[in-house]
Scaffold this motif. Structure first.
Motif, PDB file in Angstrom:
ATOM      1  N   SER A   1       0.832  -1.208   0.000  1.00  0.00           N
ATOM      2  CA  SER A   1       0.000   0.000   0.000  1.00  0.00           C
ATOM      3  C   SER A   1       0.866   1.257   0.000  1.00  0.00           C
ATOM      4  O   SER A   1       0.432   2.313  -0.442  1.00  0.00           O
ATOM      5  CB  SER A   1      -0.996  -0.011   1.163  1.00  0.00           C
ATOM      6  OG  SER A   1      -0.325  -0.063   2.380  1.00  0.00           O
ATOM      7  N   ALA A   2       2.108   1.147   0.474  1.00  0.00           N
ATOM      8  CA  ALA A   2       2.994   2.311   0.460  1.00  0.00           C
ATOM      9  C   ALA A   2       3.720   2.455  -0.874  1.00  0.00           C
ATOM     10  O   ALA A   2       4.480   3.397  -1.067  1.00  0.00           O
ATOM     11  CB  ALA A   2       4.012   2.191   1.593  1.00  0.00           C
ATOM     12  N   GLY A   3       3.492   1.520  -1.783  1.00  0.00           N
ATOM     13  CA  GLY A   3       4.156   1.603  -3.085  1.00  0.00           C
ATOM     14  C   GLY A   3       5.581   1.103  -3.062  1.00  0.00           C
ATOM     15  O   GLY A   3       6.402   1.511  -3.893  1.00  0.00           O
ATOM     16  N   ILE A   4       5.886   0.246  -2.126  1.00  0.00           N
ATOM     17  CA  ILE A   4       7.247  -0.306  -2.065  1.00  0.00           C
ATOM     18  C   ILE A   4       7.366  -1.450  -3.068  1.00  0.00           C
ATOM     19  O   ILE A   4       6.489  -2.307  -3.154  1.00  0.00           O
ATOM     20  CB  ILE A   4       7.557  -0.789  -0.627  1.00  0.00           C
ATOM     21  CG1 ILE A   4       7.702   0.436   0.279  1.00  0.00           C
ATOM     22  CG2 ILE A   4       8.798  -1.674  -0.585  1.00  0.00           C
ATOM     23  CD1 ILE A   4       7.757   0.119   1.742  1.00  0.00           C
ATOM     24  N   GLU A   5       8.449  -1.419  -3.814  1.00  0.00           N
ATOM     25  CA  GLU A   5       8.660  -2.449  -4.832  1.00  0.00           C
ATOM     26  C   GLU A   5       9.004  -3.780  -4.154  1.00  0.00           C
ATOM     27  O   GLU A   5       9.873  -3.829  -3.289  1.00  0.00           O
ATOM     28  CB  GLU A   5       9.816  -2.014  -5.741  1.00  0.00           C
ATOM     29  CG  GLU A   5      10.105  -2.986  -6.856  1.00  0.00           C
ATOM     30  CD  GLU A   5      11.341  -2.574  -7.643  1.00  0.00           C
ATOM     31  OE1 GLU A   5      11.157  -1.961  -8.702  1.00  0.00           O
ATOM     32  OE2 GLU A   5      12.462  -2.845  -7.183  1.00  0.00           O
ATOM     33  N   LEU A   6       8.296  -4.840  -4.579  1.00  0.00           N
ATOM     34  CA  LEU A   6       8.554  -6.158  -4.006  1.00  0.00           C
ATOM     35  C   LEU A   6       9.271  -7.037  -5.022  1.00  0.00           C
ATOM     36  O   LEU A   6       9.080  -6.902  -6.222  1.00  0.00           O
ATOM     37  CB  LEU A   6       7.251  -6.833  -3.590  1.00  0.00           C
ATOM     38  CG  LEU A   6       6.430  -6.123  -2.508  1.00  0.00           C
ATOM     39  CD1 LEU A   6       5.196  -6.946  -2.154  1.00  0.00           C
ATOM     40  CD2 LEU A   6       7.260  -5.864  -1.255  1.00  0.00           C
ATOM     41  N   SER A   7      10.083  -7.949  -4.500  1.00  0.00           N
ATOM     42  CA  SER A   7      10.798  -8.889  -5.364  1.00  0.00           C
ATOM     43  C   SER A   7       9.937 -10.129  -5.578  1.00  0.00           C
ATOM     44  O   SER A   7       9.457 -10.711  -4.611  1.00  0.00           O
ATOM     45  CB  SER A   7      12.123  -9.281  -4.700  1.00  0.00           C
ATOM     46  OG  SER A   7      12.534 -10.546  -5.175  1.00  0.00           O
ATOM     47  N   PRO A   8       9.761 -10.553  -6.818  1.00  0.00           N
ATOM     48  CA  PRO A   8       9.009 -11.796  -7.039  1.00  0.00           C
ATOM     49  C   PRO A   8       9.759 -13.016  -6.512  1.00  0.00           C
ATOM     50  O   PRO A   8       9.170 -14.065  -6.294  1.00  0.00           O
ATOM     51  CB  PRO A   8       8.868 -11.850  -8.563  1.00  0.00           C
ATOM     52  CG  PRO A   8       9.947 -10.982  -9.105  1.00  0.00           C
ATOM     53  CD  PRO A   8      10.224  -9.932  -8.078  1.00  0.00           C
ATOM     54  N   LEU A   9      11.057 -12.878  -6.267  1.00  0.00           N
ATOM     55  CA  LEU A   9      11.850 -14.021  -5.810  1.00  0.00           C
ATOM     56  C   LEU A   9      11.734 -14.234  -4.310  1.00  0.00           C
ATOM     57  O   LEU A   9      11.693 -15.360  -3.827  1.00  0.00           O
ATOM     58  CB  LEU A   9      13.323 -13.831  -6.193  1.00  0.00           C
ATOM     59  CG  LEU A   9      13.605 -13.698  -7.693  1.00  0.00           C
ATOM     60  CD1 LEU A   9      15.070 -13.375  -7.927  1.00  0.00           C
ATOM     61  CD2 LEU A   9      13.222 -14.980  -8.420  1.00  0.00           C
ATOM     62  N   THR A  10      11.703 -13.147  -3.548  1.00  0.00           N
ATOM     63  CA  THR A  10      11.649 -13.267  -2.090  1.00  0.00           C
ATOM     64  C   THR A  10      10.270 -12.956  -1.537  1.00  0.00           C
ATOM     65  O   THR A  10       9.976 -13.267  -0.387  1.00  0.00           O
ATOM     66  CB  THR A  10      12.622 -12.277  -1.422  1.00  0.00           C
ATOM     67  OG1 THR A  10      12.266 -10.952  -1.852  1.00  0.00           O
ATOM     68  CG2 THR A  10      14.063 -12.558  -1.773  1.00  0.00           C
TER      69      THR A  10
END
Lengths: 420, 117
Positions: free
Chosen positions: A265-274
């Motif tokens: 919700s804060a717009g933090i980029e997430l890694s699809p790997l972790t």
């Protein structure tokens, strides 16, 4: 609106260590928000021993390890608010919280440390056929019931997945008088620590069925039993290998997923790997002043590594609050290559990095007599041989900053297998 | 006789090869530290474990406990049974002794968490 220099979301091992580190760096205007009714997070239900060998050079139980940190939090006078759920976070670090004591409230932070931990993969995410009877729990839920509520969920147990919580619960249920019929693992290797196979399964004669899975769940109101079958190399059940295990309880220990609803919700980029935030070598996310550590970043196997990582996140957050500019220069990507599933960090600012840089990762399979190699193009930055690397153990390597000068491309981390 | 063991001394889990004569370990290899050697010797002659479980208060609140040291492996269920029959009075502090001598092993049982303070 209350304003803080530093808000730490989560009061488990990561949150406590980050808070203590930041406080020691002179950050006094800070707070920990914890949704539970005590500090310590998941450690409170991990009553087995094996924690703290790296940090304290002795074997502690989860609650003991937690209390060493919660005692420090209290001695240092670090404010913490229990029973406080963080509902939302924005890119400009406004944090919406709710609690019985203060109601709904929005606070603002200069810097944030994300320390929300992780969550178990539930049945719905596993795609097991059959009914939805009572008696199917994640291993951690059963652990909480037994160790914190004093309730034993069943008498005859099958465990799907050989993660450490599943192995620990096999022993725990046995000590509480239940019969654990088998631990069933889809992969040809266990995802838990070897010591736990010895002291939780072998000690009690509990069979570990590798390359097997649960293919059907029987029972309408209450679980009556499960069908187990061997799987081929594509993880497809093999006809003719089906075996029926009567049981009233099925525990699922099938992996952990970082808990990142707030990050999203804060717009933090997430890694699809972790499934955790992408971070640089200072553990800063793509949002300036927001740092991540512990299981919300990537799932750890040892709490000692969580605490160590959280100290770095807390210290870096403190530096940020004191006005140190964020990472400078142009980042290079840190990429997993042969035999490596992911890396943390996934980008690196060599120019502003500390004197040494941690790279943490997991391997994709079992590698014997192999080497960890970190390279940038043709240039080798790091090499370390090892007798055995297994997916259940997170690897932690440290590269000196002087090795990282004048990088002209992406960094790759790979496993170099011994010549066969 | 040769026996293969996995060390439980730390999360590394070293694979140990132990030469056994007359029920005693005469040589240990595969270990990377002293813990492994000690583990192998004890595991062959008289295996021991640290036990962790919960004791209950009169109201049924679980208090986590551990044996303050290793007990013989074959005594695990006896020790857990005696802990289950022990009622803990609150408040307890981490380290408080719940049982002086668990099932005749000479090893005490202590709370691993402060509860109800």
């Amino acid at each position: 609106m209350r304003e803080f220099d530093l808000v730490i979301i989560g009061g488990g091992p990561a949150g406590m260590a980050a808070a203590i580190a930041a406080k020691k760096q002179g950050i006094d205007d800070l707070v920990i928000f914890e949704r539970g009714d005590e500090l310590g997070g998941i450690l409170n239900q991990c009553i087995h021993n094996g924690f703290g060998l790296h940090t304290f050079k002795e074997e502690l139980t989860g609650p003991e390890y937690a209390e060493r940190y919660s005692d420090q939090v209290k001695e240092l006078g670090i404010p913490y608010e229990l029973g406080t759920m963080v509902l939302d976070m924005t890119e400009d670090k406004q944090i919406s919280i709710i609690s019985r004591s203060r109601g709904a409230e929005t606070v603002k932070a200069k810097a944030v440390v994300l320390a929300m931990g992780c969550r178990e993969r539930p049945r719905g995410a596993l795609g097991i056929a059959g009914f939805r009877p009572q008696g199917v729990y994640t291993a951690g839920t059963a652990q909480k019931l037994v160790n914190c509520e004093g309730v034993i969920p069943g008498k005859e147990v099958v465990i799907l997945g050989s993660g450490d919580i599943g192995l620990i619960m096999a022993r725990r249920m046995t000590l509480e008088g239940a019969k654990v019929r088998a631990v069933v693992e889809l992969m040809p290797y266990s995802s838990g620590l070897k010591r736990n196979i010895v002291q939780c399964l072998d000690d009690y004669g509990i069979p570990l069925m590798l390359s097997h899975t649960v293919i059907d769940i029987k029972g309408k109101r209450r679980l009556e039993g499960v069908w187990v079958a061997a799987v081929d190399e594509k993880n497809t059940p093999i006809k003719g290998t089906e075996e029926y295990f009567p049981c009233d309880t099925l525990l699922l220990s099938c992996g952990l997923i970082p808990e990142n609803e707030l990050s999203k919700s804060a717009g933090i980029e997430l890694s699809p790997l972790t499934s955790g935030p992408t971070v640089d070598e200072s553990l800063e996310t793509n949002i300036e002043g927001v740092f991540a550590c512990g299981n919300v970043l990537h799932v750890h196997d040892l709490v000692d590594f969580v605490s160590e990582e959280a100290v770095r996140a807390g210290e870096n957050a403190a530096e940020y609050i004191k006005g140190k500019p964020s990472s400078t220069g142009v980042p290079v990507a840190v990429k997993p290559a042969d035999g490596v599933r992911y890396t943390v960090p996934s980008r690196l600012y060599a120019e502003s990095a500390a004197d040494s840089v941690h790279i943490r990762f997991r391997v994709t399979g079992v590698f014997k007599n192999s080497a960890i190699v970190v390279s940038c193009g043709e240039r080798e930055l790091f090499r370390k041989r090892g007798r055995i690397f297994v997916p259940s153990e997170m690897q932690d390597i440290i590269i000196k900053k002087d090795k990282l000068s004048e990088l002209d491309g992406d960094i790759e981390v790979r496993i170099e297998e011994a010549a066969k | 006789m040769t026996r293969e063991l996995t060390c439980i001394g730390c999360p590394m889990g070293c694979e140990l090869t132990v030469e056994v004569e007359n029920g005693l370990a005469v040589s240990v290899s595969g270990n990377t530290c002293k813990i492994g050697e000690n583990y192998a010797r004890t595991e062959i002659s008289a295996p021991v474990r640290t036990v962790t479980t919960t004791a209950l208060t009169a109201d049924g609140v679980p208090v986590p406990v551990k044996t303050v040291g290793n007990i013989p492996k074959e005594k695990i269920f006896e020790v857990v049974g005696q802990i289950k029959r022990t009622t803990v009075a609150l408040p307890v502090k981490l380290g408080d002794i719940i049982l002086e001598d668990a099932a005749g092993t000479g090893v005490a049982v202590a709370a691993t968490k402060s509860v109800g303070s």
